[in-house]
Design an enzyme around this catalytic site. Structure first.
Site, PDB file in Angstrom:
ATOM      1  CB  SER A 153     -90.338  60.998 -72.275  1.00 11.95           C
ATOM      2  OG  SER A 153     -90.024  62.361 -72.019  1.00 11.95           O
ATOM      3  CE1 TYR A 166     -87.526  59.644 -67.450  1.00 11.48           C
ATOM      4  CE2 TYR A 166     -87.405  61.371 -69.104  1.00 11.48           C
ATOM      5  CZ  TYR A 166     -88.158  60.509 -68.331  1.00 11.48           C
ATOM      6  OH  TYR A 166     -89.523  60.504 -68.444  1.00 11.48           O
TER       7      TYR A 166
HETATM    8  C1  BGC Z   1     -90.152  63.764 -67.387  1.00 13.69           C
HETATM    9  C2  BGC Z   1     -90.676  64.922 -66.570  1.00 13.69           C
HETATM   10  C3  BGC Z   1     -90.701  66.188 -67.395  1.00 13.69           C
HETATM   11  C4  BGC Z   1     -91.361  65.982 -68.745  1.00 13.69           C
HETATM   12  C5  BGC Z   1     -91.237  67.204 -69.661  1.00 13.69           C
HETATM   13  C6  BGC Z   1     -90.968  63.667 -68.659  1.00 13.69           C
HETATM   14  O1  BGC Z   1     -90.562  62.578 -69.417  1.00 13.69           O
HETATM   15  O2  BGC Z   1     -90.254  62.556 -66.628  1.00 13.69           O
HETATM   16  O3  BGC Z   1     -89.868  65.092 -65.418  1.00 13.69           O
HETATM   17  O4  BGC Z   1     -91.400  67.193 -66.687  1.00 13.69           O
HETATM   18  O5  BGC Z   1     -90.782  64.863 -69.397  1.00 13.69           O
HETATM   19  O6  BGC Z   1     -89.960  67.741 -69.681  1.00 13.69           O
END
Ligand code: BGC
Length: 268
Positions: A153, A166
């Site tokens: 991410s 996360y």
């Molecule tokens: C998350 C999303 C978020 C995106 C940008 C992703 O890794 O799961 O919820 O919109 O990152 O912030």
């Protein structure tokens, strides 16, 4: 790029019954791979994707497994090998968000996110690597003995208040990916990651579901559009194919410029 660059290969995509995982699985199938659609809930969604892929003349099966459970991961690989003989491509995609301010975050929320997002990638990558090393390269199939794509991410880099579990899991994926890339490269295994930005999927519905939320989101995206799952699927096909044969241990950001510090376009 060849028309079907993954022809003759078998691929496992975890968390493939919705969102980014579904798009990766569909793109892999379109590129010629036999695909395992892993899921943990909503079997009917996984079955519908399998049927759709088959209608398109390609091959897929659905296998359920909790990627954070060692026995279930091993059983899933066993079932995959029984059906397709081996594995050529793993896309370790399954991931969840359980958001909370730090001061209210329960240990359960912390542990669950780390277990699925990070431990799940470890368990799936380990089983794939064992098979890649056992089997070695088949030059008629691919220049590599195997390819692992870790779904990371932008939050492996961008701190994200209210999402400590996360963001920590994604930072962990970054170092897991680089370390196993270094370790597996001598075995002709390639390991890379994709770092998606805001992609329009159920995980971030609140960020795009209303015009207000969407316009706030777009202030973070220089390209001025929310990403679509297929944007990630296409990148995954390239990373899984021999077209990227010299790409090792890298993270491909597919984020419409989200990591370009958009606030500085007008400030600073
Ligand atoms: C998350 C999303 C978020 C995106 C940008 C992703 O890794 O799961 O919820 O919109 O990152 O912030």
């Amino acid at each position: 790029m060849r028309n079907r660059p993954l022809e003759g290969q078998s691929a496992l995509v975890t968390g493939a019954n919705s969102g980014i995982g579904e798009a990766v699985a569909r793109c892999f199938a379109g590129a010629g791979a036999k695909v395992v659609i892993n899921y943990i809930s909503r079997p009917e969604a996984a079955d519908a994707i399998v049927e759709d892929i088959k209608r398109g003349g390609n091959e897929a099966i659905a296998l359920s497994a909790d990627v954070s459970n060692e026995d279930e991961v091993k059983a899933m690989y066993g079932a995959m090998f029984k059906r397709y003989g081996t594995i050529d491509i793993l896309c370790a995609n399954a991931g969840i968000q359980l958001d909370s301010p730090l001061v209210d975050m329960t240990l359960a929320k912390w542990n669950t996110v780390l277990a699925v997002n990070l431990t799940g990638q470890f368990l799936c990558a380990r089983e794939a690597a064992r098979e890649f090393i056992r089997r070695g390269v088949r030059p008629e199939i691919s220049a590599a003995a195997g390819k692992i794509i870790c779904m990371s991410s932008v939050h492996q880099d961008i701190p994200w208040a209210g999402h400590a579990n996360y963001a920590a899991s994604k930072g962990g994926i970054h170092m897991l990916m680089q370390t196993i890339a270094q370790e597996l490269a001598p075995h002709k295994v390639r390991v890379n990651a994709i770092a998606p930005g805001a992609i329009q999927t159920p995980i971030n519905r609140a960020a795009w579901a209303t015009p207000d939320a969407l316009s706030r989101l777009l202030t973070l995206i220089p390209d001025q559009r929310i990403g679509q799952p297929v944007d990630i699927g296409r990148a995954a096909v390239w990373l899984a194919s021999d077209d990227s044969d010299y790409v090792q241990g890298t993270t491909l950001f597919v984020d419409g410029g989200m990591t370009l510090y958009p606030g500085f376009a007008t400030g600073g």
